[in-house]
Design a protein around this motif. Sequence first.
Motif, PDB file in Angstrom:
ATOM      1  N   ARG A   1      15.131  15.752  10.431  1.00 40.59           N
ATOM      2  CA  ARG A   1      16.300  14.717  10.876  1.00 40.59           C
ATOM      3  C   ARG A   1      16.066  13.474  10.698  1.00 40.59           C
ATOM      4  NH1 ARG A   1      20.770  17.221  13.658  1.00 40.59           N
ATOM      5  NH2 ARG A   1      22.401  15.734  13.435  1.00 40.59           N
TER       6      ARG A   1
ATOM      7  N   THR B   1      12.451  -7.072  17.195  1.00 42.02           N
ATOM      8  CA  THR B   1      11.339  -6.391  16.639  1.00 42.02           C
ATOM      9  C   THR B   1      11.819  -4.493  16.674  1.00 42.02           C
ATOM     10  OG1 THR B   1      10.213  -5.807  18.411  1.00 42.02           O
ATOM     11  CG2 THR B   1       9.344  -7.725  17.034  1.00 42.02           C
TER      12      THR B   1
ATOM     13  N   ILE C   1      10.463  -2.659  18.578  1.00 40.01           N
ATOM     14  CA  ILE C   1       9.384  -2.007  19.045  1.00 40.01           C
ATOM     15  C   ILE C   1       9.516  -1.217  20.315  1.00 40.01           C
ATOM     16  CG2 ILE C   1       6.901  -2.221  19.870  1.00 40.01           C
ATOM     17  CD1 ILE C   1       6.646  -4.731  18.022  1.00 40.01           C
ATOM     18  N   THR C   2      10.222  -1.947  21.381  1.00 39.46           N
ATOM     19  CA  THR C   2      10.501  -0.855  22.593  1.00 39.46           C
ATOM     20  C   THR C   2      11.287   0.139  22.234  1.00 39.46           C
ATOM     21  OG1 THR C   2      10.409  -3.339  23.733  1.00 39.46           O
ATOM     22  CG2 THR C   2      11.275  -1.279  25.007  1.00 39.46           C
TER      23      THR C   2
ATOM     24  N   GLU D   1      11.561   1.739  19.580  1.00 41.24           N
ATOM     25  CA  GLU D   1      10.644   2.664  18.714  1.00 41.24           C
ATOM     26  C   GLU D   1       9.870   3.580  19.849  1.00 41.24           C
ATOM     27  OE1 GLU D   1       7.301   1.081  16.535  1.00 41.24           O
ATOM     28  OE2 GLU D   1       8.290   2.353  14.529  1.00 41.24           O
ATOM     29  N   THR D   2       9.089   2.964  20.726  1.00 39.51           N
ATOM     30  CA  THR D   2       8.443   3.476  21.636  1.00 39.51           C
ATOM     31  C   THR D   2       8.960   4.556  22.233  1.00 39.51           C
ATOM     32  OG1 THR D   2       6.930   1.367  21.639  1.00 39.51           O
ATOM     33  CG2 THR D   2       6.255   3.163  23.255  1.00 39.51           C
ATOM     34  N   PHE D   3      10.011   4.151  22.901  1.00 40.82           N
ATOM     35  CA  PHE D   3      10.920   4.804  23.634  1.00 40.82           C
ATOM     36  C   PHE D   3      11.630   6.107  22.905  1.00 40.82           C
ATOM     37  CE2 PHE D   3      14.941   5.640  26.210  1.00 40.82           C
ATOM     38  CZ  PHE D   3      14.507   6.346  27.276  1.00 40.82           C
TER      39      PHE D   3
ATOM     40  N   HIS E   1      10.333   7.524  20.488  1.00 43.17           N
ATOM     41  CA  HIS E   1       9.290   8.449  20.273  1.00 43.17           C
ATOM     42  C   HIS E   1       8.952   9.621  21.216  1.00 43.17           C
ATOM     43  CE1 HIS E   1       7.108   6.140  16.828  1.00 43.17           C
ATOM     44  NE2 HIS E   1       8.174   6.431  16.584  1.00 43.17           N
TER      45      HIS E   1
ATOM     46  N   PHE F   1      11.110  14.436  12.511  1.00 43.56           N
ATOM     47  CA  PHE F   1      11.830  13.401  12.496  1.00 43.56           C
ATOM     48  C   PHE F   1      11.385  12.674  11.412  1.00 43.56           C
ATOM     49  CE2 PHE F   1      12.871  15.014  16.693  1.00 43.56           C
ATOM     50  CZ  PHE F   1      14.375  14.989  16.866  1.00 43.56           C
TER      51      PHE F   1
ATOM     52  N   ARG G   1      12.869   2.332  10.657  1.00 39.91           N
ATOM     53  CA  ARG G   1      13.208   1.122  11.673  1.00 39.91           C
ATOM     54  C   ARG G   1      13.877  -0.124  10.885  1.00 39.91           C
ATOM     55  NH1 ARG G   1       9.056  -2.756  14.663  1.00 39.91           N
ATOM     56  NH2 ARG G   1       7.398  -1.770  13.572  1.00 39.91           N
TER      57      ARG G   1
ATOM     58  N   PRO H   1      14.470  -3.627  11.904  1.00 40.55           N
ATOM     59  CA  PRO H   1      14.353  -4.875  12.962  1.00 40.55           C
ATOM     60  C   PRO H   1      15.216  -5.982  12.432  1.00 40.55           C
ATOM     61  CG  PRO H   1      12.366  -4.760  11.285  1.00 40.55           C
ATOM     62  CD  PRO H   1      13.528  -3.701  10.806  1.00 40.55           C
ATOM     63  N   PHE H   2      15.355  -6.981  13.352  1.00 39.23           N
ATOM     64  CA  PHE H   2      16.006  -8.150  13.105  1.00 39.23           C
ATOM     65  C   PHE H   2      17.398  -8.071  12.459  1.00 39.23           C
ATOM     66  CE2 PHE H   2      11.291  -8.960  11.928  1.00 39.23           C
ATOM     67  CZ  PHE H   2      10.771  -9.400  13.351  1.00 39.23           C
TER      68      PHE H   2
ATOM     69  N   ILE I   1      20.391  10.403  13.644  1.00 43.62           N
ATOM     70  CA  ILE I   1      20.243   9.773  14.935  1.00 43.62           C
ATOM     71  C   ILE I   1      19.860   8.291  15.035  1.00 43.62           C
ATOM     72  CG2 ILE I   1      19.055  10.263  17.213  1.00 43.62           C
ATOM     73  CD1 ILE I   1      20.407  12.849  16.151  1.00 43.62           C
TER      74      ILE I   1
END
Lengths: 274, 274
Positions: free
Chosen positions: B6, B15, B17-18, B20-22, B24, B34, B38, B40-41, B67
């Motif tokens: 997916r 960025t 990043i937050t 992305e980490t969350f 994951h 998955f 990403r 960003p910006f 998603i």
Amino acid sequence: MNHQVRTVFIISDGTGITAETFSHSILAQFEIRFKQIRLPFINTLEKASQALLEINHHAEKSGEKPIVFTTLVNEEINAVINQANAMVMDMFHTFVAPLELELKVKSTHAIGQFHQNIDTESYRNRIEAINFSLAHDDGQSHKNLESADVILVGVSRSGKTPTCLYLAMQYGVKSANYPLIPDDFERGVLPSELKKYQNKLFGLTIQANRLSEIRNERRPGSKYASLDNCRYEVNEAEAMMKRENITWLSSTHKSIEEIATTILQVIKIDKPTD
Amino acid sequence: MNHQVRTVFIISDGTGITAETFSHSILAQFEIRFKQIRLPFINTLEKASQALLEINHHAEKSGEKPIVFTTLVNEEINAVINQANAMVMDMFHTFVAPLELELKVKSTHAIGQFHQNIDTESYRNRIEAINFSLAHDDGQSHKNLESADVILVGVSRSGKTPTCLYLAMQYGVKSANYPLIPDDFERGVLPSELKKYQNKLFGLTIQANRLSEIRNERRPGSKYASLDNCRYEVNEAEAMMKRENITWLSSTHKSIEEIATTILQVIKIDKPTD
């Protein structure tokens, strides 16, 4: 700025670092002061009951509901915290429930999954990349440079080292860095050991006055830190990067997270992420 | 494990990043593969329209809704992405709206707030702490050791260096580290320069067989890496830490995030967090 101070709890069955980072971003949207209490490793009903007492104690003492961000996978533990006299923001179930519907798959509800598992390729890559970046900081070693994912170049104190460490720690990206120094500018060519890895090079530059400030913190009043010398080095480094066709960015107003994100967009490294 | 793959988009005005980490952590709860993209910006309507096209293209190609995790502060940009033929998980507004009600304050909707701002005390502390940790890695320097927030001790390759760098990078905690070496065990006392900072010391230990594995990757077949020697060093280091009343933990099954979290719980450092 409002003078009230609101208590915020971060409650997780793991470290709570993800929830903490995320909640800071959300709370930064409000002009209110927050006092944060992180309660990590809440992975038993007993610890959950202790946490519940602590939250309710704060609610009573302050006369205001604490804000509680949770990432609790286990339903029973989560239910304990949900009894709190607080505003609970359930970061886990808020997103997992709709995803279960969309993906037509039940979540595994595995606590171990939610925090960093050390027995994964991704974790091992991160540790290996940290060691690699330390060994290849500031042009220390040419050994194994061919296994670098990226080699940052730029004048001394342009932000190469923290960026490399961040890329390694967050993404498992093996990052080396090489300073561009006056000797290189006099010769007018890239250090020879870098020439063969030209496709891995990424440049950082920085405004001369900012560079001078940073260098003056380290070596106040030195020629190295003087504005004239910083101007010379920055001009020469930028000219060299242009000549050598190296993609570069200015770190002057960028955080290491922003620099790292931009580098990843350019070099397109494919690393396993779980 | 389901064989479907997916597509997941992470869309942020910073960025990402937050987010992305969350994401994951959330997605690790599902036994589905998955593929992450990403973006960003995404801070202009034009970029948002481009992102919208990309999401819809993936939806059409795969026949499945991607998603999409978003942290977009700006309402107009957010509205563009919400038109996507996708399942959009709005990490920003999901939590900001109820917080506005509870706090009885409107959020500032400031894009700059959501990502790391480099003009803050907290950011400067992080960069300073990274430099400090690098200068005080592996007992390199005794200079300014009094300004360390924590000094990690333990045998070589017990996880001190990555933990120090993580503490510095994530929390702006100035962390030094000192190896405990056979010379120290023969003398039977802590290195003298550490004695005066006893309240800053925290120990790491590790199972001897795991230590031997790690050391053998670096120096295969050496006495240094042998199981016998690792057993000796670990036993001696643990005995010394007990004798000197140093709090310690075993890094064998812990990630650097878990080690750092435990250390912060013990040493209780108060650093500004925004």
